[in-house]
Design an enzyme around this catalytic site. Sequence first.
Site, mmCIF file in Angstrom:
data_model
loop_
_atom_site.group_PDB
_atom_site.id
_atom_site.type_symbol
_atom_site.label_atom_id
_atom_site.label_comp_id
_atom_site.label_asym_id
_atom_site.label_seq_id
_atom_site.Cartn_x
_atom_site.Cartn_y
_atom_site.Cartn_z
ATOM 1 N N ASN A 129 -49.798 -19.436 -38.833
ATOM 2 C CA ASN A 129 -49.683 -20.213 -40.060
ATOM 3 C C ASN A 129 -48.397 -21.033 -39.927
ATOM 4 O OD1 ASN A 129 -50.937 -20.638 -42.544
ATOM 5 N ND2 ASN A 129 -51.005 -18.441 -42.956
ATOM 6 N N CYS A 183 -45.393 -15.625 -44.407
ATOM 7 C CA CYS A 183 -44.401 -14.738 -44.997
ATOM 8 C C CYS A 183 -43.034 -15.421 -45.096
ATOM 9 C CB CYS A 183 -44.333 -13.504 -44.101
ATOM 10 S SG CYS A 183 -42.932 -12.465 -44.329
ATOM 11 N N GLY A 243 -39.650 -8.152 -43.842
ATOM 12 C CA GLY A 243 -38.925 -6.984 -43.351
ATOM 13 C C GLY A 243 -39.684 -6.180 -42.329
ATOM 14 N N GLU A 244 -38.946 -5.301 -41.652
ATOM 15 C CA GLU A 244 -39.523 -4.382 -40.656
ATOM 16 C C GLU A 244 -39.577 -2.995 -41.309
ATOM 17 O OE1 GLU A 244 -40.906 -3.935 -37.531
ATOM 18 O OE2 GLU A 244 -40.759 -1.837 -38.150
ATOM 19 N N SER A 302 -47.137 -5.323 -33.979
ATOM 20 C CA SER A 302 -47.119 -6.756 -33.666
ATOM 21 C C SER A 302 -46.595 -6.934 -32.256
ATOM 22 C CB SER A 302 -46.221 -7.496 -34.662
ATOM 23 O OG SER A 302 -46.764 -7.405 -35.947
ATOM 24 N N LEU A 303 -47.484 -7.278 -31.344
ATOM 25 C CA LEU A 303 -47.104 -7.377 -29.930
ATOM 26 C C LEU A 303 -46.701 -8.822 -29.601
ATOM 27 C CD1 LEU A 303 -46.883 -5.398 -27.622
ATOM 28 C CD2 LEU A 303 -49.238 -5.882 -27.016
ATOM 29 N N HIS A 304 -47.587 -9.735 -29.847
ATOM 30 C CA HIS A 304 -47.345 -11.185 -29.707
ATOM 31 C C HIS A 304 -47.066 -11.659 -28.285
ATOM 32 C CE1 HIS A 304 -47.463 -10.927 -33.934
ATOM 33 N NE2 HIS A 304 -46.181 -10.723 -34.176
ATOM 34 N N CYS A 312 -41.135 -17.119 -37.755
ATOM 35 C CA CYS A 312 -41.297 -16.545 -39.088
ATOM 36 C C CYS A 312 -40.274 -17.101 -40.077
ATOM 37 C CB CYS A 312 -41.151 -15.019 -38.984
ATOM 38 S SG CYS A 312 -41.069 -14.193 -40.569
ATOM 39 N N SER A 322 -47.044 -1.956 -40.639
ATOM 40 C CA SER A 322 -46.971 -2.902 -39.533
ATOM 41 C C SER A 322 -45.545 -2.924 -38.986
ATOM 42 C CB SER A 322 -47.358 -4.292 -40.042
ATOM 43 O OG SER A 322 -47.140 -5.258 -39.059
ATOM 44 N N GLU A 355 -41.333 -11.303 -51.564
ATOM 45 C CA GLU A 355 -42.697 -11.776 -51.786
ATOM 46 C C GLU A 355 -43.688 -10.619 -51.710
ATOM 47 O OE1 GLU A 355 -42.038 -16.138 -49.658
ATOM 48 O OE2 GLU A 355 -43.491 -14.728 -48.836
HETATM 49 FE FE1 SF4 Z 1 -39.206 -9.789 -39.743
HETATM 50 FE FE2 SF4 Z 1 -41.877 -9.575 -39.613
HETATM 51 FE FE3 SF4 Z 1 -40.736 -11.980 -39.912
HETATM 52 FE FE4 SF4 Z 1 -40.484 -10.695 -37.594
HETATM 53 S S1 SF4 Z 1 -42.391 -11.461 -38.499
HETATM 54 S S2 SF4 Z 1 -38.821 -11.755 -38.728
HETATM 55 S S3 SF4 Z 1 -40.366 -8.569 -38.284
HETATM 56 S S4 SF4 Z 1 -40.661 -10.300 -41.385
#
Ligand code: SF4
Length: 361
Positions: free
Chosen positions: A301, A344, A172-173, A225-227, A123, A202, A96
């Site tokens: 979201n 995402c 992805g990371e 991204s800490l969260h 996610c 990110s 995407e």
């Molecule tokens: Fe991967 Fe980012 Fe989704 Fe976490 S939030 S699973 S790092 S795409």
Amino acid sequence: MSTDNLHTGLIGLTTEELGAVARAWGQQPYRGAQMAEWLYRRGVHSIEAMANLPEDLKASLPATYRVGRSQCVAERRSKDGTVKLLLQSPDGARVEAVGLPYADRSSCCVSTQVGCPIGCVFCATGLSGFTRNLTAGEIVDQVLSVQEALNRPVSEPGAIRRIDHVVFMGMGEPLLNYDATLKAVRLLNSEMGIAMRQLTISTVGYVPAIYRLARESLQLTLAVSLHAASDELRRRLIPGMTRWGVSDLVDACRAYVSQTGRRITFEYCLLDGINDSMADAEALAAALRGVNCHVNLIVHNPVAGLGFHAPPRRQLTAFRACLENAGIVVTQRLERGADIDAACGQLRRREAAAEASLPEE
Ligand code: SF4
């Protein structure tokens, strides 16, 4: 499988590398600059369309190369102008990319992997598992494809929108696909003319790569991204990144700030009843004390079936106030594209479900 994926994509090569390609076919290196102009500025989809290349070069290149553009297999447009594309590579891999038009800028959110190995529990991409890394060319193609979509239909001559901000925040990371991500950064900067400061990588906190990125001394923006401010909660929310604790991550961020002089952005996705209490806010403020940063609060979201919800507005307001009282600069991500599977990975899963005639998510 298409035979197209046996050819090397020209998108993903620098002007110098394109010049070397031209030289290998007995041409002058300046042909590289001509090819770069067609690929990155004019967005051609075929070698044939590169009008000022000699006919013999245009005839020879397709034996080894293709332009390297993806196929758009689904497109969603939000009432607010946000565009979400599902792009397919020749091997069938789908990712995407999102375009966000604003009054004063045009932003694009790109993916760096097909799926994701991290598996964040909130996610949609994490649900689909990991397939492979994207190439630098496949990352740059997303920006070109989104730019095309934002200009479709062109309302008036001269109203062409050029992407001028790119966030590596899609599927992805990025730091697990370090080399391709960094090459894409350099291509977007040098070939497409997007300022380094308008590029944001990110990460969920791959600590060794943050130190490596710091040593590059680039002026790009790093968003982490800490969260969660506690190791225990972070392990639950981000199961694929458990090796480093919050303090390891914050130390890496301090090193990044000191090496680059750039302020860090910490992303914090608020999940109702999970990480949105006043104790969570206080722990976050304490963890970030003294770091040159700002916190970007993201209202979750929702993804169907995952059971996470956005907190009520009063909770968001109180959480924000707690951070601000501790002297932390706080922003809140504007909600965009909520009507087009904005989270995402949702569009990819929805299309896969539709093609398999399965119930959606
Ligand atoms: Fe991967 Fe980012 Fe989704 Fe976490 S939030 S699973 S790092 S795409």
